[in-house]
Design a protein around this motif. Sequence first.
Motif, short mmCIF file in Angstrom:
data_model
loop_
_atom_site.label_atom_id
_atom_site.label_comp_id
_atom_site.label_asym_id
_atom_site.label_seq_id
_atom_site.Cartn_x
_atom_site.Cartn_y
_atom_site.Cartn_z
N UNK A 28 0.83 -1.21 0.00
CA UNK A 28 0.00 0.00 0.00
C UNK A 28 0.86 1.26 0.00
N UNK A 29 0.28 2.33 -0.50
CA UNK A 29 0.93 3.63 -0.43
C UNK A 29 0.60 4.33 0.88
N UNK A 30 -0.55 4.00 1.42
CA UNK A 30 -0.91 4.53 2.75
C UNK A 30 -1.94 3.60 3.38
N UNK A 31 -1.97 3.60 4.71
CA UNK A 31 -2.87 2.76 5.48
C UNK A 31 -3.70 3.61 6.44
N UNK A 32 -4.94 3.23 6.60
CA UNK A 32 -5.81 3.85 7.60
C UNK A 32 -6.39 2.72 8.44
N UNK A 33 -6.30 2.86 9.75
CA UNK A 33 -6.75 1.77 10.62
C UNK A 33 -7.55 2.30 11.79
N UNK A 34 -8.49 1.48 12.24
CA UNK A 34 -9.37 1.84 13.36
C UNK A 34 -9.05 0.94 14.54
N UNK A 35 -8.24 1.39 15.48
CA UNK A 35 -7.85 0.56 16.62
C UNK A 35 -9.04 0.06 17.43
N UNK A 36 -10.14 0.81 17.40
CA UNK A 36 -11.30 0.45 18.23
C UNK A 36 -11.91 -0.89 17.84
N UNK A 67 5.70 0.12 9.46
CA UNK A 67 6.95 0.81 9.79
C UNK A 67 8.12 0.16 9.07
N UNK A 68 8.13 -1.17 9.02
CA UNK A 68 9.22 -1.89 8.39
C UNK A 68 9.31 -1.59 6.90
N UNK A 69 8.14 -1.39 6.26
CA UNK A 69 8.11 -1.14 4.81
C UNK A 69 8.05 0.33 4.46
N UNK A 70 8.05 1.20 5.45
CA UNK A 70 8.02 2.63 5.20
C UNK A 70 6.69 3.12 4.67
N UNK A 71 5.60 2.51 5.11
CA UNK A 71 4.26 2.88 4.63
C UNK A 71 3.64 3.88 5.60
N UNK A 72 3.14 4.98 5.08
CA UNK A 72 2.45 5.95 5.92
C UNK A 72 1.15 5.34 6.45
N UNK A 73 0.90 5.51 7.74
CA UNK A 73 -0.35 5.01 8.30
C UNK A 73 -0.88 6.00 9.33
N UNK A 74 -2.19 5.97 9.51
CA UNK A 74 -2.80 6.83 10.51
C UNK A 74 -4.01 6.17 11.10
N UNK A 75 -4.24 6.47 12.37
CA UNK A 75 -5.40 5.92 13.06
C UNK A 75 -6.64 6.74 12.74
N UNK A 76 -7.78 6.07 12.73
CA UNK A 76 -9.03 6.72 12.39
C UNK A 76 -10.17 6.00 13.10
N UNK A 77 -11.35 6.55 13.00
CA UNK A 77 -12.53 5.88 13.55
C UNK A 77 -13.12 4.95 12.49
N UNK A 78 -13.95 4.04 12.95
CA UNK A 78 -14.60 3.12 12.01
C UNK A 78 -15.47 3.89 11.03
N UNK A 79 -16.14 4.92 11.50
CA UNK A 79 -17.02 5.70 10.63
C UNK A 79 -16.23 6.45 9.56
N UNK A 80 -15.08 6.98 9.94
CA UNK A 80 -14.27 7.69 8.95
C UNK A 80 -13.73 6.75 7.89
#
Length: 265
Positions: A40-48, A63-76
């Motif tokens: 992936x070029x970027x990841x979005x994940x919902x920890x909840x 982190x190992x592959x250098x992929x940007x990721x950010x936490x988000x809500x399930x609705x987002x």
Amino acid sequence: MVGRKKKRTRSKSSLGNYQRNWIWGRHAVMESLRANQWLPEELHLAPEILDSSILNEVIRRAKSSGIDFQEATAESLTQLCHARDHQGLVARMPEFPYCSLDILDAPSNDKQRFALVLDRIQDPFNFGSILRSADLFGVSTVLIGEREQVGVTSHVARSSAGAVNFLNICRVPNLCEASQRLLATDYQLIAATEKSSTPPSQIDFRSNTAIVIGNEGTGIDPDLLNLATQTCAIPQSGHIDSLNAAVAAGILCYEVARQRTHADP
């Protein structure tokens, strides 16, 4: 399997527009991260809504592959991919890195090689289902054409349950020429057609084999069919006169695996 050292190049262009450049769901996203081939070029994940083990693995691999990721809500995430079945993971993908046909010449650990030639499969869910069966039953290489054939899209990736990451998928300008190359590299070319009178059980699949699956409506192109060393048809006893392309492919892949397992337990 052939091609652990895959000749693939990552593209900076995206898979497509809107939903087409996103994949979602744990199987599709996690297998992409684990295979480390189509990242992936970027990841979005919902920890909840993610299990801690999955969450930790996603972050570690990103982190190992250098992929940007950010936490988000399930609705987002739902708003992002326009689907509610994301299971807490959404990824934006580049174009799929198809393999070169030179993969056919690569050394293999397989005693008998197994390939699929897909002639103008247009439904993405059929294509994804075929790839899922291919991975399960030992196919190493899948050949598809550039015209009238769905490519690897987000729908294909998701319906394959991530199997797209573990197959050598070659997209070629001419399936007939590619099939001739298979024949030149000691493959038997078996065409699945309802016009055949030979059931799959009467064909010896224990040598290098490529099975041709045709278009959902018109079957196999006549020029490609003429290249086949043999044809086969799955026996039927119901009222419908043909099988879905993905179902037929799954049955034939199983028969190849059955014969080879029986011959070499």
